[in-house]
Design an enzyme around this catalytic site. Sequence first.
Site, mmCIF file in Angstrom:
data_model
loop_
_atom_site.group_PDB
_atom_site.id
_atom_site.type_symbol
_atom_site.label_atom_id
_atom_site.label_comp_id
_atom_site.label_asym_id
_atom_site.label_seq_id
_atom_site.Cartn_x
_atom_site.Cartn_y
_atom_site.Cartn_z
ATOM 1 C CG ASP A 1 3.394 -0.763 -8.226
ATOM 2 O OD1 ASP A 1 2.426 -0.798 -7.942
ATOM 3 O OD2 ASP A 1 4.295 -0.396 -7.752
ATOM 4 C CD GLU B 1 -8.034 -3.587 -8.306
ATOM 5 O OE1 GLU B 1 -8.807 -4.742 -7.799
ATOM 6 O OE2 GLU B 1 -7.439 -2.870 -7.497
ATOM 7 C CG HIS C 1 2.383 -4.523 -3.383
ATOM 8 N ND1 HIS C 1 1.081 -4.195 -3.461
ATOM 9 C CD2 HIS C 1 2.517 -4.816 -1.786
ATOM 10 C CE1 HIS C 1 0.439 -4.594 -2.225
ATOM 11 N NE2 HIS C 1 1.404 -5.030 -1.291
#
Length: 416
Positions: A303, A329, A299
Amino acid sequence: MKPIHIDSTYGVVIHRDFTPLFVDEKYAQLFGFESAQEVMALSSLFDIIDPKYHQIAQQAYIDVMQGKELPKVRSYVNQDIHGRIFSVLTVDHVIEWEGNLALQITVIDMSMIDQANQQILEQEQKYKDLIWNSLQGILVHRDFKPLMVNPAFVDLIKAKSVAEVMALNSFMCIIPEYNHENARNIYQKLISKEIRSTNEIVENICFDGQTRYFQLFESVIDWGGLPAIQTSIIDVTEKYHLERQIEYQASHDDLTGLFNRRAITEKLNQKIINNDTCSEICLLIDIDDFKWINDQFGHASGDEVIVRFANLCKKTVGESGIVGRWGGEEFIIFLSNHSLQQAKTIAATILKKCELEIYQFSGHNYIVTVSIGISQCEATSCNIESLIQTADKNMYQAKQQGKNQIVSPKTKGLIN
């Protein structure tokens, strides 16, 4: 749910349509209760609000929750469970509580100020003694020439002494220039009795050059046989910045700093009210294969992609449109006063810039692409929900046709 910041010097209540959802102990004490649980047991907060303020409070709640009015400072007269009548200042703002919107109210008991003002009318000398020793900053002026200031006022504006302030020909020097005309207009309205008092937050420039924010209360009094303005101030700088921070957090995505979904919806609904959306164009953008990036590289890598793409969109659109994170997203862009061709050019620029962004995951270089759907309002009207749905449909079509593409509303074809 994020923790709620509570200042122990103020009472805090959170409610939905005046049904209490959260009450702190200070709030309960203000209204004479033994505990917060007793307040929580009330069927409605109207039980402790003067009935003549019920309609005003109800309308204020509706206007704030519907976005017709910005949260602000208000004043009410309340009665505690022992029959004591007292006035309060309330500072309200909308928060999310257990998945739904609610109103958080910070309550300040203004009883001491009310009592002081009553004493002013009854005994002038006692009044002068009171304001001199008051912890509130108090100034009396006529046409902005100081007639009296108390030590607390001197301290709040960072002056060296009462004499330094009294030596001023005008204290306009502590009022920012942009507010000079407004300050003069308010002064004239007070002196002419067009308005009886003021209650607002103002920005002042202190003697040390720093900008601070003050809760300002003004009214007309008799001073030496002539009308003058009494000004009381409370430094609310930290509270002001906290409220701005809360407002920002409520309207912006934590990760990217872009407008969040709710803020975008509010802005667009406001534009509809102002009949300013006939030329609105929507770009809905989805990062291709984002789940694969998260699954393969974690993740933190996901990010990074989100943040870098958000910055890319902000730089590309600039001041010409609204950029927001729609969720996950997905990103959304609204362009006003743009032709469809101009919107296509912006979309194509975003597409090409994405292809130039190099990401390093697990020691290897990767390129991240996006799919973009474009929609446009009708010539004479605009339904925001339909506009977004059409953009979403076009974006999905771009996905189906191979990703890293743009589908526009009229051509229904690919833009390379």
